[in-house]
Design an enzyme around this catalytic site. Structure first.
Site, mmCIF file in Angstrom:
data_model
loop_
_atom_site.group_PDB
_atom_site.id
_atom_site.type_symbol
_atom_site.label_atom_id
_atom_site.label_comp_id
_atom_site.label_asym_id
_atom_site.label_seq_id
_atom_site.Cartn_x
_atom_site.Cartn_y
_atom_site.Cartn_z
ATOM 1 C CE LYS A 14 43.774 62.913 85.926
ATOM 2 N NZ LYS A 14 45.188 62.848 86.267
ATOM 3 N N PRO A 95 41.167 65.501 96.662
ATOM 4 C CG PRO A 95 42.954 64.142 97.294
ATOM 5 C CD PRO A 95 41.521 64.097 96.886
ATOM 6 N N GLY A 99 46.736 65.130 91.471
ATOM 7 C CA GLY A 99 46.852 64.374 90.211
ATOM 8 C C GLY A 99 45.621 63.534 89.934
ATOM 9 C CG LEU A 100 43.647 62.012 92.771
ATOM 10 C CD1 LEU A 100 43.076 61.941 94.184
ATOM 11 C CD2 LEU A 100 43.906 60.602 92.238
ATOM 12 N N GLY A 101 42.595 64.928 89.028
ATOM 13 C CA GLY A 101 41.719 65.613 88.065
ATOM 14 C C GLY A 101 40.485 66.253 88.672
ATOM 15 N N GLY A 103 39.694 69.378 89.717
ATOM 16 C CA GLY A 103 39.288 70.638 89.080
ATOM 17 C C GLY A 103 38.780 70.390 87.666
ATOM 18 C CB SER A 104 40.071 68.258 84.919
ATOM 19 O OG SER A 104 41.357 68.801 84.983
ATOM 20 C CG ASP A 137 44.207 65.922 83.144
ATOM 21 O OD1 ASP A 137 44.796 65.482 82.139
ATOM 22 O OD2 ASP A 137 44.711 65.942 84.284
HETATM 23 O O1 C5P Z 1 46.363 72.048 80.286
HETATM 24 P P1 C5P Z 1 46.648 72.265 81.725
HETATM 25 O O2 C5P Z 1 46.179 73.609 82.212
HETATM 26 O O3 C5P Z 1 46.188 71.158 82.604
HETATM 27 O O4 C5P Z 1 48.240 72.271 81.857
HETATM 28 C C1 C5P Z 1 48.934 72.808 82.963
HETATM 29 C C2 C5P Z 1 50.404 72.943 82.586
HETATM 30 O O5 C5P Z 1 50.999 71.651 82.440
HETATM 31 C C3 C5P Z 1 50.622 73.612 81.245
HETATM 32 O O6 C5P Z 1 50.727 75.003 81.364
HETATM 33 C C4 C5P Z 1 51.934 73.023 80.791
HETATM 34 O O7 C5P Z 1 53.001 73.661 81.445
HETATM 35 C C5 C5P Z 1 51.884 71.628 81.349
HETATM 36 N N1 C5P Z 1 51.419 70.617 80.365
HETATM 37 C C6 C5P Z 1 52.292 70.214 79.364
HETATM 38 N N2 C5P Z 1 51.885 69.240 78.478
HETATM 39 C C7 C5P Z 1 50.665 68.676 78.570
HETATM 40 C C8 C5P Z 1 49.765 69.082 79.581
HETATM 41 C C9 C5P Z 1 50.179 70.053 80.457
HETATM 42 O O8 C5P Z 1 53.419 70.694 79.263
HETATM 43 N N3 C5P Z 1 50.317 67.720 77.711
#
Ligand code: C5P
Length: 323
Positions: A14, A95, A99-101, A103-104, A137
């Site tokens: 993404k 990669p 920031g391309l998601g 893993g998600s 994500d």
């Molecule tokens: O949810 P995810 O594991 O992708 O988030 C990684 C880190 O990014 C979280 O631990 C948090 O520090 C930060 N984050 C945030 N607000 C969001 C999404 C992520 O602060 N809406």
């Protein structure tokens, strides 16, 4: 229930066409507003399931530890009430830390693919719940196309599809940490989002519903300021994409990929060539020409990918409004 089954799926990447970070919430996450868009860059994931004691094995060309795929597999199996050996072969093209998601998307692919393999379907509310627990994500990849992301990014609404424009993603070998990028923003903790940013974003979405045809770049990404300060090379890539004729050039997510959106393929391909031939910014710049993938194409891809599982092929996942 099958004793052995195998499936091969593509997990798409993404970009965040637009990303605004509002307030820090009491739960530690940030409230955000974003426009997600799936693109044609994809990992390939082979999943095999064999009945027996639960054990998860992952083979990949990359060394990935504490893996989100493994977590997703445990959650998906638990939710189906099945046990068995789950083997993954991951061909990584998206990669990491770009920031391309990637893993998600892999995690969402497990949530969609593994239940089909074990002969069970999980209803949409359960899939959304599991996806949100795995990462902010992940739920987007249950929907695909162009979507509005609210809250942590896990509350999603489909958007009218923009034309499937060609894009160029340029990714330097910089691993941008999401948690650090959020911390660097220094947003204040507050129970409610700042009205100004919300108002501004709202206007953009209303304009995009009319068919966004701006005279120039209209999208924003609040992370650019802090991430570009740390990695000035990213700003140069953005400028170069615009010089090469991109209508928009933005960072995706918390970086470090920069994407450019082009009016036509020829212009995009010329820009790709310009990056490949000069490599002035870094010898290790990766350049990915892609196309935006609409929701209908994304759904068709998943319907095809799950088609081998006959009656288990219920795509899109069952919701309470399905007839
Ligand atoms: O949810 P995810 O594991 O992708 O988030 C990684 C880190 O990014 C979280 O631990 C948090 O520090 C930060 N984050 C945030 N607000 C969001 C999404 C992520 O602060 N809406």
């Amino acid at each position: 229930m099958p004793t052995f089954a195998r499936i091969r799926v593509r997990a798409l990447a993404k970009i965040n066409l637009d990303l605004r970070i509002l307030n820090k919430r009491p739960d530690g996450y940030h409230e955000l507003r974003t426009i997600f868009q799936t693109v044609s860059l994809a990992d390939t994931l082979e999943i095999e399931f064999e009945r027996g004691r639960t054990r998860i094995e992952i083979k990949s060309d990359l060394n990935i530890s504490g893996n989100i795929i493994e977590k997703a597999a445990h959650r998906a199996l638990e939710a189906t009430g099945r046990t068995g050996r789950v083997g993954f072969v991951l061909q990584k093209r998206i990669p990491l830390g770009g920031g391309l998601g990637g893993g998600s998307s892999n995690a969402a692919a497990v949530l969609l693919g593994l239940p089909a393999l074990v002969g069970k379907t999980l209803p949409l509310p359960k899939l959304i719940e599991l996806a949100s627990e795995l990462g902010s994500d992940v739920p987007f990849f249950l929907l695909g196309g162009a979507a509005l992301g609210l809250g942590r990014g896990t509350e999603l609404y489909p958007l009218p599809e923009p034309p499937a424009r060609p894009a160029l993603i340029v990714c330097p070998e910089i691993h941008s940490s999401t948690a650090e990028a959020y911390a660097a923003l220094g947003r204040k903790e507050s129970p409610s989002p700042p009205a100004g940013i919300v108002n501004n974003f709202q206007q953009l979405v209303w304009a995009s519903a009319r068919g966004l045809e701006t005279g120039g770049p209209a999208f924003e990404n609040d992370f650019e300021e802090v991430v570009f300060r740390r990695h000035p090379q990213l700003k140069s890539i953005q400028r170069k994409l615009l010089r090469q004729g991109a209508a928009e050039a933005r960072m995706s997510g918390s970086g470090s990929s920069i994407f450019g959106i082009f009016e036509d393929r020829a212009l995009r391909d010329r820009a790709a060539e310009a990056f490949r031939s000069s490599q002035e910014n870094s010898p290790r710049l990766r350049v990915y020409p892609v196309t935006m993938v609409s929701r209908s194409r994304y759904h068709a891809l998943w319907r095809r990918q799950l088609a081998a599982f006959g009656k288990w092929t219920l795509w899109p996942p069952r919701d309470q409004y399905a007839k």
